[in-house]
Every structure is written in structure tokens, then in C-alpha cells.
Design an enzyme around this catalytic site. Structure first.
Site, PDB file in Angstrom:
ATOM      1  N   CYS A 108       0.754  -1.192  -0.088  1.00 53.64           N
ATOM      2  CA  CYS A 108       0.073   0.010   0.009  1.00 53.64           C
ATOM      3  C   CYS A 108       0.939   1.351   0.032  1.00 53.64           C
ATOM      4  CB  CYS A 108      -0.968  -0.047   1.359  1.00 53.64           C
ATOM      5  SG  CYS A 108      -2.028  -1.556   1.219  1.00 53.64           S
ATOM      6  N   HIS A 232      -3.300   6.985   3.142  1.00 55.97           N
ATOM      7  CA  HIS A 232      -3.630   5.572   2.700  1.00 55.97           C
ATOM      8  C   HIS A 232      -5.064   5.349   3.118  1.00 55.97           C
ATOM      9  CE1 HIS A 232      -4.067   1.642   1.564  1.00 55.97           C
ATOM     10  NE2 HIS A 232      -3.675   0.990   2.630  1.00 55.97           N
ATOM     11  N   ASN A 262     -10.194  -0.212   0.761  1.00 58.84           N
ATOM     12  CA  ASN A 262      -8.688  -0.384   0.741  1.00 58.84           C
ATOM     13  C   ASN A 262      -8.385  -0.649  -0.625  1.00 58.84           C
ATOM     14  OD1 ASN A 262      -6.028  -0.761   0.825  1.00 58.84           O
ATOM     15  ND2 ASN A 262      -5.941  -1.620   2.966  1.00 58.84           N
TER      16      ASN A 262
HETATM   17  N1  COA Z   1     -17.899  -8.856  10.990  1.00 60.74           N
HETATM   18  C1  COA Z   1     -18.188  -8.946  12.251  1.00 60.74           C
HETATM   19  N2  COA Z   1     -17.400  -9.417  13.098  1.00 60.74           N
HETATM   20  C2  COA Z   1     -16.029  -9.647  12.814  1.00 60.74           C
HETATM   21  C3  COA Z   1     -15.752  -9.258  11.613  1.00 60.74           C
HETATM   22  C4  COA Z   1     -16.441  -8.821  10.504  1.00 60.74           C
HETATM   23  N3  COA Z   1     -16.341  -8.599   9.299  1.00 60.74           N
HETATM   24  N4  COA Z   1     -14.422  -9.572  11.616  1.00 60.74           N
HETATM   25  C5  COA Z   1     -13.979  -9.753  12.776  1.00 60.74           C
HETATM   26  N5  COA Z   1     -14.917  -9.934  13.300  1.00 60.74           N
HETATM   27  C6  COA Z   1     -15.158 -10.219  14.849  1.00 60.74           C
HETATM   28  C7  COA Z   1     -13.817 -10.778  15.339  1.00 60.74           C
HETATM   29  O1  COA Z   1     -13.916 -12.345  15.108  1.00 60.74           O
HETATM   30  C8  COA Z   1     -13.676 -10.616  16.652  1.00 60.74           C
HETATM   31  O2  COA Z   1     -14.759 -11.527  17.545  1.00 60.74           O
HETATM   32  P1  COA Z   1     -14.446 -12.180  19.034  1.00 60.74           P
HETATM   33  O3  COA Z   1     -14.009 -11.005  19.732  1.00 60.74           O
HETATM   34  O4  COA Z   1     -15.653 -12.759  19.268  1.00 60.74           O
HETATM   35  O5  COA Z   1     -13.044 -12.879  18.743  1.00 60.74           O
HETATM   36  C9  COA Z   1     -14.363  -9.224  17.060  1.00 60.74           C
HETATM   37  O6  COA Z   1     -15.049  -9.021  15.652  1.00 60.74           O
HETATM   38  C10 COA Z   1     -13.281  -8.127  17.050  1.00 60.74           C
HETATM   39  O7  COA Z   1     -12.143  -8.439  16.171  1.00 60.74           O
HETATM   40  P2  COA Z   1     -10.977  -7.564  16.134  1.00 60.74           P
HETATM   41  O8  COA Z   1      -9.841  -8.005  14.960  1.00 60.74           O
HETATM   42  O9  COA Z   1     -10.341  -7.517  17.495  1.00 60.74           O
HETATM   43  O10 COA Z   1     -11.482  -6.126  15.742  1.00 60.74           O
HETATM   44  P3  COA Z   1     -10.929  -4.670  15.546  1.00 60.74           P
HETATM   45  O11 COA Z   1     -11.464  -3.685  16.134  1.00 60.74           O
HETATM   46  O12 COA Z   1      -9.483  -4.662  15.835  1.00 60.74           O
HETATM   47  O13 COA Z   1     -11.222  -4.732  13.874  1.00 60.74           O
HETATM   48  C11 COA Z   1     -10.043  -4.423  11.655  1.00 60.74           C
HETATM   49  C12 COA Z   1     -10.767  -5.282  13.315  1.00 60.74           C
HETATM   50  C13 COA Z   1      -9.626  -5.578  10.780  1.00 60.74           C
HETATM   51  C14 COA Z   1     -11.202  -3.786  11.291  1.00 60.74           C
HETATM   52  C15 COA Z   1      -8.986  -3.657  12.385  1.00 60.74           C
HETATM   53  O14 COA Z   1      -8.302  -4.611  13.061  1.00 60.74           O
HETATM   54  C16 COA Z   1      -8.137  -3.162  11.120  1.00 60.74           C
HETATM   55  O15 COA Z   1      -8.770  -2.429  10.571  1.00 60.74           O
HETATM   56  N6  COA Z   1      -6.924  -3.220  11.161  1.00 60.74           N
HETATM   57  C17 COA Z   1      -5.887  -3.012   9.948  1.00 60.74           C
HETATM   58  C18 COA Z   1      -6.313  -3.603   8.968  1.00 60.74           C
HETATM   59  C19 COA Z   1      -5.855  -3.031   7.987  1.00 60.74           C
HETATM   60  O16 COA Z   1      -5.838  -1.844   7.666  1.00 60.74           O
HETATM   61  N7  COA Z   1      -5.165  -3.622   6.810  1.00 60.74           N
HETATM   62  C20 COA Z   1      -4.563  -3.376   5.650  1.00 60.74           C
HETATM   63  C21 COA Z   1      -3.184  -2.519   5.779  1.00 60.74           C
HETATM   64  S1  COA Z   1      -2.524  -1.760   4.357  1.00 60.74           S
END
Ligand code: COA
Length: 309
Positions: A108, A232, A262
Site C-alpha cells: 500500500c 492511505h 482499501n
Molecule cells: N464482521 C463481524 N465481526 C467480525 C468481522 C466482521 N467482518 N471481522 C472480525 N470480526 C470479529 C472478530 O472475530 C472478533 O470477534 P471475537 O471478539 O468474538 O473474537 C471481533 O470482531 C473483534 O475483532 P478484532 O479483530 O479485534 O476487531 P478490530 O476492532 O481490531 O477491527 C479490523 C478489525 C480488521 C477492522 C482492524 O483491526 C483493522 O482495520 N486493522 C487494520 C487492517 C488494515 O488496515 N489492513 C490493511 C493494511 S494496508
């Protein structure tokens, strides 16, 4: 010699996938996706080359530059259409370019990496560069995996860079890579994106802030002087956390991720072009581009905007 941006363009696939569409096929909800990421819809389809050609053609038209006048093509992508040859060869052929062409993969951060690389090649016989960020992330997204499927989309953005006498409009930049963080975000050959979301989130905020601050320091410019931050477009919460730490309010930040998701290398030029098209940029404005991605890589660049509104 330096460079200035004289044209910009974008391309997005026609097919829109809304959060409601994902809700219908995955254990997720519009509320969860919007709250955690800010994304409401994304577009998918078309090959990396098709998207790059669309954005490139639009940028050439906007700059008023003929294909024959482009001396170099740089295509930032992490989802080329083939392992060999480089997608830029296909794009160059379809656009009618006869110059050198290369792909660059810095995930990215790729568009800013390409901007810095191409700017360094300007001078001598290279007077104009077409710089494109294009991705077909839907090809490496596991549509059964709710933790990643809700985040990514396809698209392309492009700019035309032209040589100018003097230092030009790329005022300062910062590039970085820490390969020890490869396991937190990767896709194996023929595999899907695998991600430790929390860890990427934490690292991303720090990388963006540190890189942006390094660039501002090198330029001797304060955050208060930045007209527009173009980050980004991965997650609205990452952007909010970074802007807070940088002291740049959201009103001075470009955001398109609610409708694109993204799009990796395409996200910064998509957001930049959106800002330019909607009249948010005027000559003399200082624009801070800032990205992070798999690798982990990070990249930022401070650009003076010179194109007329
Ligand atoms: N819908 C519903 N629930 C979901 C889900 C979805 N699409 N994806 C994950 N969950 C659940 C998980 O299983 C977890 O459940 P649990 O608590 O029972 O285990 C819960 O939601 C929380 O998950 P978590 O990963 O802790 O959430 P978060 O607040 O960290 O948000 C992201 C998840 C992926 C949105 C966040 O971590 C993020 O944006 N990270 C950066 C990703 C990124 O930018 N990647 C590209 C970089 S270039």
C-alpha cells in the site's frame, strides 16, 4: 531538475459491493463494518491492467499530454495480472507509450515509493512520467473470510509528472521497510491475503505518524502548514488516530474509503484525484501523502500543488 504534477485521473470498476451485499453472504453486519473501518461500499472487477489503462488515459487527458510525450511509466501494484511480464508492459502498449515501463511492489506504500523513484529519474531525456497505482485486490481476497473480505476493493489512480527547472514540487520524502513484520500481512503466491488486523492497526498508526513527521522535518514545514493530508485509505480509525497525533484535523484530510474500501497502491492517488476534482486544492497548497502497507513498508511525501483548479 524537479517535478510537478500536471494531471490526474482515476478508474473504478462498475460493480459495487455494499456492506448489505456482504451481510447477505457472511457473518457480518453493515454496522460492524462501518464502525470498525468506515467502509460502506467497494468496487470490484476489471483486471489490474484495465484499471491502470483507464486511470492513465484520464491523467494524460487532464494533463493535455500525448502518449508519445511520456518518457517513463511507473506502475505501483501488488496485484499484477501475471507474474511475468510486468503489467506495466501491457499498460504501456494499450496506452500507446513507447518509453521504459516498470512495476513496483511496495504494497500500500507503492504509489509514494513510485513517486519518489520516478522523480529521481526525471532529467536528461526523461521530461514526463506517467505514474499509476492500480490494484485488483478482489483476486487475492478470500470472499469467505469476514476478517478481510469487508476491507478491500479494486481501483486505480494516476498522475502525470513533468520536469521543471529548480527543485520542483516534491519537497521532501521518507521511505521505510521493516521485513521482520512480514507475518502480520501477506499473501502467498496464488494465495489469499492473511492479516493480523489488530497488529497491523497498531503498527500502521505509528508508521504513518513517524514517517509523516520525518518528511515534514526534512522539508522544514509544520503540520499546521499542511493544507491537505492524503493518507492511505485502509481504515477510518487508523486515519483518525494518525491525524490526531499529527495535529492535522480531519477537515484537512482526504477520505474516499467509505466508497472504495482499501485499494492498496491505488488509494492515495484515488483520494488525491478526488480532492483535486472537488476543488479542494489550489496552487501553492502543501499536500502530505502518507502510506503504510505489507512488508511492513511506509512512505510519505510532501508535495506543493501547482496545478490550476
Ligand atoms: N464482521 C463481524 N465481526 C467480525 C468481522 C466482521 N467482518 N471481522 C472480525 N470480526 C470479529 C472478530 O472475530 C472478533 O470477534 P471475537 O471478539 O468474538 O473474537 C471481533 O470482531 C473483534 O475483532 P478484532 O479483530 O479485534 O476487531 P478490530 O476492532 O481490531 O477491527 C479490523 C478489525 C480488521 C477492522 C482492524 O483491526 C483493522 O482495520 N486493522 C487494520 C487492517 C488494515 O488496515 N489492513 C490493511 C493494511 S494496508
Amino acid at each position: 531538475m524537479g517535478v510537478t504534477i500536471t494531471g490526474w485521473g482515476t478508474a473504478l470498476p462498475d460493480k459495487v459491493i455494499t456492506n448489505a451485499d456482504l451481510e447477505a453472504r457472511l457473518d457480518t453486519s453493515d454496522e460492524w463494518i462501518t464502525e470498525r473501518s468506515g467502509i460502506r461500499e467497494r468496487r470490484i472487477g476489471d483486471s489490474c491492467a484495465e484499471l491502470a489503462i483507464g486511470a492513465g488515459r484520464a491523467a494524460l487527458a487532464r494533463a493535455g499530454v500525448a502518449p508519445a510525450d511520456i518518457d517513463l511509466l511507473a506502475l505501483a501494484t501488488t496485484t499484477p495480472d501475471q507474474s511475468v511480464p510486468a503489467t506495466s508492459a501491457h499498460v504501456a502498449f494499450e496506452l500507446g507509450l513507447t518509453c521504459g515501463a516498470f512495476d513496483l511492489n511496495a504494497a500500500c506504500s507503492g504509489f509514494v515509493y513510485s513517486l519518489v523513484a520516478a522523480s529521481g529519474m526525471v532529467g536528461g531525456h526523461v521530461g514526463r512520467v506517467l505514474l499509476i497505482g492500480a490494484e485488483r485486490l478482489s483476486r487475492i481476497t478470500d470472499w469467505e473470510d469476514r476478517s478481510t473480505a469487508v476491507l478491500f476493493g479494486d481501483g486505480a489512480g494516476a498522475v502525470v509528472l513533468e520536469a521543471v527547472d529548480g527543485p520542483g514540487d516534491l519537497l521532501a520524502w521518507d521511505l521505510g521497510a521493516d521485513g521482520s513484520l512480514r507475518p502480520i500481512l501477506y499473501a502467498d503466491l496464488h494465495g489469499y491475503i492473511t492479516m493480523n488486523g489488530r497488529e497491523v492497526f497498531r503498527r500502521a498508526v505509528r508508521a504513518m505518524v513517524d514517517s509523516a513527521q520525518a518528511t515534514l522535518e526534512r522539508a522544514g514545514v509544520s503540520a499546521a502548514e499542511v493544507t491537505l493530508l492524503v493518507p492511505h485509505q485502509a481504515n477510518i480509525r487508523i486515519i483518525e488516530a494518525a491525524t490526531q497525533r499529527l495535529g492535522i484535523p480531519m477537515e484537512r484530510t482526504a477520505v474516499v474509503l467509505h466508497r472504495t474500501g482499501n485499494t492498496s497502491s491505488a488509494s492515495i492517488p484515488l483520494a488525491l484525484a478526488d480532492a483535486a476534482e472537488s476543488g479542494r486544492l489550489s496552487p501553492g497548497d502543501l499536500v502530505l501523502l502518507c502510506g503504510f502497507g505489507a512488508g511492513m513498508t511506509w512512505a510519505s511525501a510532501l508535495v506543493r500543488w501547482s496545478a490550476a483548479a
